[in-house]
Design a protein around this motif. Structure first.
Motif, PDB file in Angstrom:
ATOM      1  N   UNK A 481      10.578  30.581 -23.251  1.00 30.76           N
ATOM      2  CA  UNK A 481      10.276  31.792 -22.871  1.00 30.76           C
ATOM      3  C   UNK A 481      10.904  32.170 -21.675  1.00 30.76           C
ATOM      4  N   UNK A 482      11.251  33.794 -21.822  1.00 31.11           N
ATOM      5  CA  UNK A 482      12.076  34.335 -20.825  1.00 31.11           C
ATOM      6  C   UNK A 482      11.250  35.158 -20.167  1.00 31.11           C
ATOM      7  N   UNK A 483      10.896  35.030 -18.960  1.00 28.95           N
ATOM      8  CA  UNK A 483      10.040  35.800 -18.102  1.00 28.95           C
ATOM      9  C   UNK A 483      10.096  35.934 -16.750  1.00 28.95           C
ATOM     10  N   UNK A 484       9.849  37.121 -16.090  1.00 33.27           N
ATOM     11  CA  UNK A 484      10.036  37.252 -14.681  1.00 33.27           C
ATOM     12  C   UNK A 484       8.787  36.895 -13.633  1.00 33.27           C
ATOM     13  N   UNK A 485       7.673  36.942 -14.187  1.00 30.08           N
ATOM     14  CA  UNK A 485       6.443  36.915 -13.357  1.00 30.08           C
ATOM     15  C   UNK A 485       5.567  35.556 -13.775  1.00 30.08           C
ATOM     16  N   UNK A 486       6.051  35.177 -15.170  1.00 30.70           N
ATOM     17  CA  UNK A 486       5.463  33.934 -15.644  1.00 30.70           C
ATOM     18  C   UNK A 486       4.202  34.029 -16.343  1.00 30.70           C
ATOM     19  N   UNK A 487       3.591  35.352 -16.581  1.00 28.74           N
ATOM     20  CA  UNK A 487       2.439  35.553 -17.304  1.00 28.74           C
ATOM     21  C   UNK A 487       2.450  34.951 -18.923  1.00 28.74           C
ATOM     22  N   UNK A 488       3.598  35.286 -19.428  1.00 32.11           N
ATOM     23  CA  UNK A 488       3.711  34.675 -20.644  1.00 32.11           C
ATOM     24  C   UNK A 488       3.778  33.170 -21.021  1.00 32.11           C
ATOM     25  N   UNK A 489       4.442  32.656 -19.840  1.00 27.09           N
ATOM     26  CA  UNK A 489       4.546  31.075 -20.004  1.00 27.09           C
ATOM     27  C   UNK A 489       3.135  30.339 -19.753  1.00 27.09           C
ATOM     28  N   UNK A 508      12.606  32.715  -8.044  1.00 28.18           N
ATOM     29  CA  UNK A 508      12.425  31.362  -7.726  1.00 28.18           C
ATOM     30  C   UNK A 508      10.990  31.184  -7.380  1.00 28.18           C
ATOM     31  N   UNK A 509      10.489  32.198  -7.101  1.00 27.86           N
ATOM     32  CA  UNK A 509       8.825  31.845  -6.659  1.00 27.86           C
ATOM     33  C   UNK A 509       7.917  31.882  -8.108  1.00 27.86           C
ATOM     34  N   UNK A 510       8.271  32.536  -9.075  1.00 30.66           N
ATOM     35  CA  UNK A 510       7.937  32.291 -10.332  1.00 30.66           C
ATOM     36  C   UNK A 510       8.241  30.923 -10.903  1.00 30.66           C
ATOM     37  N   UNK A 511       9.376  30.258 -10.515  1.00 35.22           N
ATOM     38  CA  UNK A 511       9.913  29.056 -11.285  1.00 35.22           C
ATOM     39  C   UNK A 511       8.854  27.825 -10.406  1.00 35.22           C
ATOM     40  N   UNK A 512       8.575  28.105  -9.133  1.00 35.71           N
ATOM     41  CA  UNK A 512       7.851  27.139  -8.341  1.00 35.71           C
ATOM     42  C   UNK A 512       6.184  27.081  -8.651  1.00 35.71           C
ATOM     43  N   UNK A 513       5.787  28.427  -8.940  1.00 39.51           N
ATOM     44  CA  UNK A 513       4.441  28.289  -9.400  1.00 39.51           C
ATOM     45  C   UNK A 513       4.521  27.906 -10.761  1.00 39.51           C
ATOM     46  N   UNK A 514       5.132  28.191 -11.575  1.00 38.53           N
ATOM     47  CA  UNK A 514       5.165  27.447 -12.967  1.00 38.53           C
ATOM     48  C   UNK A 514       5.302  26.011 -12.942  1.00 38.53           C
ATOM     49  N   UNK A 515       5.555  25.386 -11.783  1.00 37.36           N
ATOM     50  CA  UNK A 515       5.602  23.880 -11.835  1.00 37.36           C
ATOM     51  C   UNK A 515       4.290  23.393 -11.723  1.00 37.36           C
ATOM     52  N   UNK A 516       3.346  24.073 -11.745  1.00 34.85           N
ATOM     53  CA  UNK A 516       1.662  23.498 -11.660  1.00 34.85           C
ATOM     54  C   UNK A 516       1.196  23.628 -13.250  1.00 34.85           C
ATOM     55  N   UNK A 517       1.865  24.187 -14.004  1.00 39.69           N
ATOM     56  CA  UNK A 517       1.486  24.810 -15.362  1.00 39.69           C
ATOM     57  C   UNK A 517       1.730  23.507 -16.354  1.00 39.69           C
ATOM     58  N   UNK A 518       0.590  23.264 -16.958  1.00 36.76           N
ATOM     59  CA  UNK A 518       0.539  22.362 -18.079  1.00 36.76           C
ATOM     60  C   UNK A 518       1.723  22.633 -19.034  1.00 36.76           C
TER      61      UNK A 518
END
Length: 579
Positions: A481-489, A508-518
């Motif tokens: 998934x290619x995403x800027x804010x992480x919603x679709x991820x 980078x903030x999106x990358x670090x936030x997605x670090x908590x998503x299953x």
């Protein structure tokens, strides 16, 4: 990239004035063909949305060195995920995220690196403990490891909250309270340790307390009976022996009921606001709010962060009170994630209700697409012993079975002697449980709650729901998934697909936030407006690194908005087979 079998079928147009269009049972009016299906959803232009279908199978094999030079930026894999992928393959990647509380036992650069290598995705700092300088040093060590060693470890700070029962016995480690021993609980401030003396942080902690009341440490680690009141202080007799940890929490009980002491205190104390400012300055990724009783406190903090240009900091609400349970959905909706603080929660509700409450909170978080962390006493015995109890392993397995996003170590890593072993137990147990669930086809069926209000958001939601079903049915190796804010991820993660989700982002903030998503492996890359180019280059880079091979199939989704003036958003599902 050459594409074979490329075809486009433009479908009907949907009038945006009818936002309640029924999308549940039909994939935008198009029948789905296995392996070769792709949806393109355009954003509203005027009042209409165009939706199309196309299929693509990648055919060419470009030279890797040339692509490494032509791709603007590098493939931001963290070294742990890359190593795990090489060893276990796509379907062997661990999906449950691991959070470690950092304390005296694991705060050095060497110990932090060991935890990162062991699978730590998020480092948690409890602001109840240690000095501001200590926390600053730890955060900077973690960021240094990320930059120099190639890790992707996010940083979370945990506010102390306005809990008046927090105490300190002055010793650097735990103190044993023996049966029948007499202890003095005081508001007097003192340095160092005094025998059988415990210091409270709140002047009126004993207000309203009566002789015979029960004083409980950390939800049951030790218990005392109040035998004398001396001004604001209490003299108590130990009735249930146990350990008093540094900065342990106090609660009072009378006739089997909790004596409430926090009702009129704000969720965030003056110290908490100071700690939040510190977190903003140090660039933390998450702030976990203690003792949240309603959604207003969460909204207030999020609004404050937005005014500080720190909107990328995610706010997690800790569920640890009866009031929070009564307002659970509104708190989950307002927050960016939830921590189930079972230790404090177990003080306010009967212990036998904890398992069902945990499952309910986890389910609500999945419904509302918010990550949930299961915390407190997962492997409590490993604070002192190198091997967990079988009951603890069963508890961890149950949290994984419920599809919690993350598991958290507290004292096990912060002050325990076997923090690395405890992390290894979480990693191995969660990996094995995930594999078993897959083998047994025990995918949890989620009754989908529509979250999107606007038509584009509803379309994105439906695309992600369909994508996961397709990925599972087709048996693809991975989801990109290619995403800027992480919603679709996060929407993909919500559906708990079998294949891992690789989220490519240039934030980078999106990358670090997605670090908590299953199930999400976030990768930091430079994305251009040419989505087909992004897809081609990232796939070929992964081939060059030896991570992907011929015959691998990936399902690709994109929601990246081009930076030019066009309002069109290219949202798509594509299935690509590597040649």
């Amino acid at each position: 990239m050459a594409v074979a079998g490329d075809s486009v079928l433009m479908c009907r147009q949907i009038n945006a004035k009818k936002p309640n269009v029924h999308l549940k049972n039909r994939v935008f009016g198009v029948s789905v063909c296995p392996r070769r299906v792709c949806f393109n959803a355009g954003k509203l232009k005027g009042n209409k949305v165009r939706i199309g279908v196309r299929s693509a199978i990648e055919m060419d094999d470009k030279e890797g060195l040339h692509l490494l030079k032509s791709f603007n930026g590098s493939l931001g894999f963290d070294v742990v995920s890359e190593g795990e992928l090489r060893k276990k393959g796509f379907l062997g990647l661990r999906k449950t995220k691991l959070v470690c509380t950092i304390g005296p036992a694991c705060c050095s650069l060497e110990e932090l690196e060991k935890l990162a290598l062991g699978g730590m995705n998020v480092a948690r700092l409890n602001m109840c403990h240690n000095t501001r300088e200590w926390h600053q040093d730890v955060i900077r060590r973690i960021k240094r490891l990320n930059e120099e060693k190639g890790f992707c470890v996010s940083v979370m700070i945990d506010t102390e909250g306005s809990q008046i029962q927090v105490v300190d016995h002055g010793a650097p480690s735990s103190v044993k309270a023996e049966d029948g021993s007499i202890w003095f609980f005081t508001t007097e401030k003192f340095e160092g340790s005094r025998p059988f003396t415990v210091q409270s942080n709140y002047e009126s902690f004993s207000e309203g307390i009566k002789l015979g009341d029960e004083l409980v440490i950390d939800g049951g680690m030790a218990s005392f009976e109040v035998i004398e009141k001396i001004g604001n202080d209490l003299r108590c007799k130990c009735t249930d022996p146990g350990l008093l940890l540094p900065r342990a929490k106090l609660s009072f009980w009378r006739d089997g009921k909790l004596v409430g002491k926090n009702d009129e205190l704000p969720t965030l104390s003056t110290k908490d606001w100071s700690d939040i400012e510190f977190g903003i300055t140090e660039g933390v990724d998450f702030i976990a709010m203690s003792f949240v009783n309603d959604a207003d406190a969460v909204k207030h903090l999020k609004n404050y962060l937005s005014t500080k240009s720190a909107g990328s900091i995610r706010v997690l609400a800790k569920i640890e009170s009866l009031e929070a349970l009564q307002k659970l959905e509104e708190i989950v909706e307002a927050s960016d994630g939830i921590m189930v603080a079972r230790g404090d929660l177990g003080v306010e509700i009967p212990l036998e209700q904890i398992p069902t409450v945990q499952e309910k909170i986890t389910h609500v978080c999945r419904q509302l697409n918010k990550p949930v962390i299961i915390a407190s006493q997962l492997l409590e015995s490993m604070v002192e012993y190198p091997t967990p109890t079988r009951a603890e392993v069963a508890d961890v397995s149950e949290a994984v079975r419920q599809y919690a996003d993350a598991l958290m170590l507290s004292g096990e890593s912060a002050i325990g002697s076997y923090g690395h072993k405890a992390l290894s137990v979480l990693r191995m147990t969660s990996s094995r449980m995930e594999l078993w669930s897959h083998e047994e086809n025990r995918q949890s069926v989620l009754h989908q709650r529509q979250l999107g209000v606007s038509l584009p958001d509803q379309i994105a939601e439906q695309i992600c729901n369909c994508a996961v079903e397709m990925a599972n049915n087709l048996g693809v190796d991975a989801i990109f998934v290619y995403t800027k804010h992480g919603r679709m991820a996060s929407l993909l993660s919500r559906n708990r697909p079998y294949p891992p989700i690789f989220a490519f982002t240039n934030e980078n903030s999106t990358r670090m936030a997605l670090n908590l998503q299953w199930g999400v492996i976030p990768l930091f890359v430079d994305l251009s407006d040419d989505m087909e180019g992004n897809i081609s280059k990232s796939i070929d880079l992964m081939k060059t690194k030896g991570i992907m091979k011929q015959g691998d199939a990936v399902l690709v989704i994109s929601d990246v908005i081009p930076s030019d003036a066009t309002p069109t958003v290219f949202q798509s599902i594509q299935v690509k087979t590597i040649a």
